[in-house]
Design a protein around this motif. Structure first.
Motif, mmCIF file in Angstrom:
data_model
loop_
_atom_site.group_PDB
_atom_site.id
_atom_site.type_symbol
_atom_site.label_atom_id
_atom_site.label_comp_id
_atom_site.label_asym_id
_atom_site.label_seq_id
_atom_site.Cartn_x
_atom_site.Cartn_y
_atom_site.Cartn_z
ATOM 1 N N LEU A 79 10.301 -33.420 39.280
ATOM 2 C CA LEU A 79 10.315 -32.397 38.498
ATOM 3 C C LEU A 79 10.856 -32.293 36.755
ATOM 4 O O LEU A 79 10.259 -31.852 36.030
ATOM 5 N N VAL A 80 11.977 -32.010 37.255
ATOM 6 C CA VAL A 80 13.133 -32.708 35.311
ATOM 7 C C VAL A 80 12.207 -33.870 34.773
ATOM 8 O O VAL A 80 12.023 -33.530 33.511
ATOM 9 N N ASP A 81 11.700 -34.459 34.677
ATOM 10 C CA ASP A 81 11.184 -35.742 34.076
ATOM 11 C C ASP A 81 9.527 -35.413 33.589
ATOM 12 O O ASP A 81 9.440 -35.914 32.840
ATOM 13 N N ASN A 82 9.242 -34.431 34.262
ATOM 14 C CA ASN A 82 7.889 -33.341 34.341
ATOM 15 C C ASN A 82 7.846 -32.711 33.274
ATOM 16 O O ASN A 82 6.917 -31.656 33.120
ATOM 17 N N HIS A 83 9.468 -32.480 33.142
ATOM 18 C CA HIS A 83 9.498 -30.962 32.569
ATOM 19 C C HIS A 83 8.928 -29.592 32.282
ATOM 20 O O HIS A 83 9.175 -28.867 31.829
ATOM 21 N N LEU A 84 9.216 -29.629 33.909
ATOM 22 C CA LEU A 84 8.752 -28.496 34.760
ATOM 23 C C LEU A 84 9.836 -27.724 34.985
ATOM 24 O O LEU A 84 10.042 -26.361 34.735
ATOM 25 N N VAL A 85 11.419 -28.269 34.870
ATOM 26 C CA VAL A 85 12.610 -27.808 35.401
ATOM 27 C C VAL A 85 13.526 -28.133 34.679
ATOM 28 O O VAL A 85 13.989 -29.623 34.361
ATOM 29 N N ALA A 86 14.987 -27.031 34.328
ATOM 30 C CA ALA A 86 15.417 -28.619 34.332
ATOM 31 C C ALA A 86 17.456 -27.972 35.295
ATOM 32 O O ALA A 86 17.050 -27.053 35.920
ATOM 33 N N ARG A 87 18.275 -28.966 35.184
ATOM 34 C CA ARG A 87 19.288 -28.891 36.747
ATOM 35 C C ARG A 87 20.073 -27.875 35.961
ATOM 36 O O ARG A 87 20.001 -27.301 34.948
ATOM 37 N N ILE A 88 20.736 -27.312 37.095
ATOM 38 C CA ILE A 88 21.884 -26.225 36.459
ATOM 39 C C ILE A 88 22.890 -26.864 36.819
ATOM 40 O O ILE A 88 23.351 -27.331 37.990
#
Length: 88
Positions: A79-88
């Motif tokens: 999901l991070v690699d696809n720019h959908l989410v970021a880690r918190i």
């Protein structure tokens, strides 16, 4: 079950084409993946379920997998690699 919290960074939140991209990516995994937002939980591979959450850009959501820490990390990385989410 492994659980983490992530932040939605897709500009329109989890709607329309973003949901299609998310569900297509997550459908590649052979274990159960769930998303939870404001007390509502849905299967992450269900487009209608994810859209029903109404998650806006910038919202924190809970992601869980019925599996291992490594499986959870693989999903978050996708999901991070696809720019959908970021880690918190």
């Amino acid at each position: 079950m492994e659980i983490t919290t992530i932040k939605v960074v897709a500009s329109d939140g989890l709607t329309g084409e973003v949901v299609n991209q998310l569900t297509n990516e997550l459908s590649k995994y052979q274990f159960k993946i769930m998303l939870k937002y404001q007390g509502t939980t849905t299967i992450a591979t269900s487009s209608l379920g994810v859209m029903s959450l109404g998650v806006p850009n910038g919202a924190n959501i809970e992601l869980s997998v019925d599996g291992t820490t490594e499986q959870l990390e693989a999903v978050v990385s996708t999901l991070v690699d696809n720019h959908l989410v970021a880690r918190i």
